[in-house]
Design a protein around this motif. Structure first.
Motif, PDB file in Angstrom:
ATOM      1  N   ILE A  22      24.755  62.031  46.533  1.00  0.00           N
ATOM      2  CA  ILE A  22      26.176  61.724  46.639  1.00  0.00           C
ATOM      3  C   ILE A  22      26.851  62.039  45.304  1.00  0.00           C
ATOM      4  O   ILE A  22      26.206  61.963  44.256  1.00  0.00           O
ATOM      5  CB  ILE A  22      26.381  60.245  47.048  1.00  0.00           C
ATOM      6  CG1 ILE A  22      27.836  59.962  47.433  1.00  0.00           C
ATOM      7  CG2 ILE A  22      25.889  59.302  45.962  1.00  0.00           C
ATOM      8  CD1 ILE A  22      28.025  58.614  48.129  1.00  0.00           C
ATOM      9  N   THR A  23      28.117  62.397  45.378  1.00  0.00           N
ATOM     10  CA  THR A  23      28.892  62.591  44.146  1.00  0.00           C
ATOM     11  C   THR A  23      29.535  61.264  43.767  1.00  0.00           C
ATOM     12  O   THR A  23      29.790  60.402  44.616  1.00  0.00           O
ATOM     13  CB  THR A  23      29.972  63.675  44.328  1.00  0.00           C
ATOM     14  OG1 THR A  23      30.793  63.315  45.437  1.00  0.00           O
ATOM     15  CG2 THR A  23      29.340  65.049  44.557  1.00  0.00           C
ATOM     16  N   ILE A  24      29.811  61.105  42.496  1.00  0.00           N
ATOM     17  CA  ILE A  24      30.302  59.828  41.973  1.00  0.00           C
ATOM     18  C   ILE A  24      31.615  59.402  42.628  1.00  0.00           C
ATOM     19  O   ILE A  24      31.841  58.212  42.841  1.00  0.00           O
ATOM     20  CB  ILE A  24      30.425  59.867  40.428  1.00  0.00           C
ATOM     21  CG1 ILE A  24      30.569  58.449  39.861  1.00  0.00           C
ATOM     22  CG2 ILE A  24      31.582  60.753  39.992  1.00  0.00           C
ATOM     23  CD1 ILE A  24      29.343  57.615  39.966  1.00  0.00           C
ATOM     24  N   ALA A  65      28.829  54.033  34.687  1.00  0.00           N
ATOM     25  CA  ALA A  65      28.296  54.682  35.887  1.00  0.00           C
ATOM     26  C   ALA A  65      29.151  55.871  36.298  1.00  0.00           C
ATOM     27  O   ALA A  65      28.633  56.935  36.652  1.00  0.00           O
ATOM     28  CB  ALA A  65      28.196  53.676  37.027  1.00  0.00           C
ATOM     29  N   LYS A  66      30.459  55.716  36.217  1.00  0.00           N
ATOM     30  CA  LYS A  66      31.365  56.784  36.644  1.00  0.00           C
ATOM     31  C   LYS A  66      31.350  57.993  35.706  1.00  0.00           C
ATOM     32  O   LYS A  66      31.898  59.043  36.049  1.00  0.00           O
ATOM     33  CB  LYS A  66      32.789  56.250  36.787  1.00  0.00           C
ATOM     34  CG  LYS A  66      32.968  55.404  38.033  1.00  0.00           C
ATOM     35  CD  LYS A  66      34.413  54.982  38.197  1.00  0.00           C
ATOM     36  CE  LYS A  66      34.636  54.316  39.533  1.00  0.00           C
ATOM     37  NZ  LYS A  66      36.059  53.947  39.732  1.00  0.00           N
ATOM     38  N   ALA A  67      30.722  57.863  34.560  1.00  0.00           N
ATOM     39  CA  ALA A  67      30.590  59.001  33.649  1.00  0.00           C
ATOM     40  C   ALA A  67      29.596  60.030  34.183  1.00  0.00           C
ATOM     41  O   ALA A  67      29.611  61.181  33.764  1.00  0.00           O
ATOM     42  CB  ALA A  67      30.156  58.522  32.259  1.00  0.00           C
ATOM     43  N   PHE A  68      28.731  59.614  35.115  1.00  0.00           N
ATOM     44  CA  PHE A  68      27.751  60.515  35.726  1.00  0.00           C
ATOM     45  C   PHE A  68      28.373  61.141  36.970  1.00  0.00           C
ATOM     46  O   PHE A  68      28.928  60.430  37.804  1.00  0.00           O
ATOM     47  CB  PHE A  68      26.492  59.750  36.121  1.00  0.00           C
ATOM     48  CG  PHE A  68      25.684  59.264  34.959  1.00  0.00           C
ATOM     49  CD1 PHE A  68      24.626  60.009  34.474  1.00  0.00           C
ATOM     50  CD2 PHE A  68      25.979  58.048  34.347  1.00  0.00           C
ATOM     51  CE1 PHE A  68      23.875  59.564  33.400  1.00  0.00           C
ATOM     52  CE2 PHE A  68      25.239  57.591  33.270  1.00  0.00           C
ATOM     53  CZ  PHE A  68      24.183  58.359  32.788  1.00  0.00           C
ATOM     54  N   PRO A  69      28.251  62.441  37.163  1.00  0.00           N
ATOM     55  CA  PRO A  69      28.876  63.071  38.317  1.00  0.00           C
ATOM     56  C   PRO A  69      28.093  62.972  39.626  1.00  0.00           C
ATOM     57  O   PRO A  69      28.669  63.108  40.704  1.00  0.00           O
ATOM     58  CB  PRO A  69      29.009  64.533  37.899  1.00  0.00           C
ATOM     59  CG  PRO A  69      27.959  64.741  36.865  1.00  0.00           C
ATOM     60  CD  PRO A  69      27.771  63.419  36.185  1.00  0.00           C
ATOM     61  N   TYR A  70      26.792  62.734  39.563  1.00  0.00           N
ATOM     62  CA  TYR A  70      25.948  62.766  40.754  1.00  0.00           C
ATOM     63  C   TYR A  70      25.028  61.550  40.802  1.00  0.00           C
ATOM     64  O   TYR A  70      24.723  60.943  39.779  1.00  0.00           O
ATOM     65  CB  TYR A  70      25.052  64.010  40.766  1.00  0.00           C
ATOM     66  CG  TYR A  70      25.779  65.296  40.550  1.00  0.00           C
ATOM     67  CD1 TYR A  70      26.535  65.875  41.560  1.00  0.00           C
ATOM     68  CD2 TYR A  70      25.715  65.945  39.316  1.00  0.00           C
ATOM     69  CE1 TYR A  70      27.202  67.062  41.354  1.00  0.00           C
ATOM     70  CE2 TYR A  70      26.377  67.143  39.102  1.00  0.00           C
ATOM     71  CZ  TYR A  70      27.129  67.693  40.128  1.00  0.00           C
ATOM     72  OH  TYR A  70      27.799  68.870  39.916  1.00  0.00           O
ATOM     73  N   ALA A  71      24.548  61.265  42.022  1.00  0.00           N
ATOM     74  CA  ALA A  71      23.570  60.185  42.181  1.00  0.00           C
ATOM     75  C   ALA A  71      22.660  60.492  43.352  1.00  0.00           C
ATOM     76  O   ALA A  71      23.037  61.169  44.306  1.00  0.00           O
ATOM     77  CB  ALA A  71      24.266  58.850  42.406  1.00  0.00           C
ATOM     78  N   ILE A  72      21.455  59.979  43.242  1.00  0.00           N
ATOM     79  CA  ILE A  72      20.540  59.941  44.375  1.00  0.00           C
ATOM     80  C   ILE A  72      20.389  58.466  44.727  1.00  0.00           C
ATOM     81  O   ILE A  72      20.175  57.629  43.842  1.00  0.00           O
ATOM     82  CB  ILE A  72      19.178  60.604  44.076  1.00  0.00           C
ATOM     83  CG1 ILE A  72      18.254  60.454  45.278  1.00  0.00           C
ATOM     84  CG2 ILE A  72      18.550  60.073  42.818  1.00  0.00           C
ATOM     85  CD1 ILE A  72      16.956  61.227  45.173  1.00  0.00           C
ATOM     86  N   VAL A  73      20.559  58.161  45.993  1.00  0.00           N
ATOM     87  CA  VAL A  73      20.408  56.802  46.500  1.00  0.00           C
ATOM     88  C   VAL A  73      19.121  56.775  47.298  1.00  0.00           C
ATOM     89  O   VAL A  73      18.845  57.699  48.074  1.00  0.00           O
ATOM     90  CB  VAL A  73      21.604  56.409  47.394  1.00  0.00           C
ATOM     91  CG1 VAL A  73      21.427  55.009  47.958  1.00  0.00           C
ATOM     92  CG2 VAL A  73      22.908  56.528  46.612  1.00  0.00           C
ATOM     93  N   ARG A 160      27.449  56.352  53.562  1.00  0.00           N
ATOM     94  CA  ARG A 160      27.947  57.561  52.900  1.00  0.00           C
ATOM     95  C   ARG A 160      26.813  58.514  52.518  1.00  0.00           C
ATOM     96  O   ARG A 160      27.056  59.678  52.219  1.00  0.00           O
ATOM     97  CB  ARG A 160      28.773  57.196  51.674  1.00  0.00           C
ATOM     98  CG  ARG A 160      30.059  56.472  52.044  1.00  0.00           C
ATOM     99  CD  ARG A 160      30.882  56.122  50.848  1.00  0.00           C
ATOM    100  NE  ARG A 160      32.022  55.300  51.269  1.00  0.00           N
ATOM    101  CZ  ARG A 160      33.008  54.977  50.479  1.00  0.00           C
ATOM    102  NH1 ARG A 160      33.034  55.384  49.219  1.00  0.00           N
ATOM    103  NH2 ARG A 160      34.000  54.225  50.929  1.00  0.00           N
ATOM    104  N   VAL A 161      25.585  57.995  52.511  1.00  0.00           N
ATOM    105  CA  VAL A 161      24.418  58.848  52.248  1.00  0.00           C
ATOM    106  C   VAL A 161      23.506  58.917  53.477  1.00  0.00           C
ATOM    107  O   VAL A 161      22.334  59.257  53.372  1.00  0.00           O
ATOM    108  CB  VAL A 161      23.627  58.397  50.994  1.00  0.00           C
ATOM    109  CG1 VAL A 161      24.407  58.672  49.730  1.00  0.00           C
ATOM    110  CG2 VAL A 161      23.223  56.942  51.081  1.00  0.00           C
ATOM    111  N   GLY A 162      24.062  58.562  54.636  1.00  0.00           N
ATOM    112  CA  GLY A 162      23.320  58.676  55.898  1.00  0.00           C
ATOM    113  C   GLY A 162      22.271  57.609  56.119  1.00  0.00           C
ATOM    114  O   GLY A 162      21.306  57.830  56.844  1.00  0.00           O
TER     115      GLY A 162
END
Length: 189
Positions: A22-24, A65-73, A160-162
């Protein structure tokens, strides 16, 4: 985002039930989660370095947290006897925490960018947090804060990540998240 799918593979190999990218800008943050922490429903308020209030002001954590553009959940779904099976819940939580540590170790070997790992319900690295004895964190490089401490609205994040937030009768579900930069682009930051 396709070039990051290998992180989902690493998460699944580490033992998680599911993983998604997911994107931030799609991650729901809500500072109101701090109120739940202050109510001390989990019993960790003020007793753990990675829990409020010691983890830091909510607005600063959300900004970090919002400084990072991407995440894996990633999530762990485990079976329990019934909704009162506290022992079963703790076993699934322990499995989730072991898988989180495995995921962290494996990603560190293949990814050169910065990460921010958040897990379910706080750190759990030490059997007894040094905070309880008013001592400094013994393993600051291993300590993990929770998604909720950073204001992540996990129930809104899951679809949002299925993923499902609730996975049916006699199950318990734990989530974790790893925020990251694109390692190739990070060199130019």
């Amino acid at each position: 985002m396709e070039k990051f799918t290998f992180l989902c593979d690493i998460a699944k190999e580490a033992g998680f039930t599911a993983a998604g990218l997911i994107t931030i800008d799609r991650i729901p943050f809500d500072p109101a989660f701090r109120k739940a922490c202050e109510a001390n429903q989990c019993g960790q308020y003020g007793k753990c370095w990675t829990c409020p209030p010691s983890v830091g002001p909510i607005d600063e954590l959300i900004a970090e947290a919002k400084a990072f553009p991407y995440a894996i959940v990633y999530q762990t779904v485990g079976g329990i006897e019934d909704s009162y099976d506290f022992e079963g819940m703790m076993e699934v939580a322990a499995s989730h925490n072991r898988n989180t540590r495995t995921f962290i170790e494996r990603t560190a070997k293949v990814w050169k960018g910065d990460f921010l790992h958040l897990s379910a319900g706080g750190c759990h690295y030490c059997e007894r947090c040094a905070k309880r004895d008013e001592e400094p964190c013994r393993f600051p490089d291993k300590a993990l804060a929770s998604l909720e401490a950073y204001g992540v609205a996990v129930s809104q994040l899951a679809p949002r990540v299925g993923m499902k937030y609730i996975n049916g009768v006699n199950t318990v579900t734990y989530f974790g998240m790893c925020l990251f930069f694109d390692a190739e682009k990070e060199e130019t930051r």
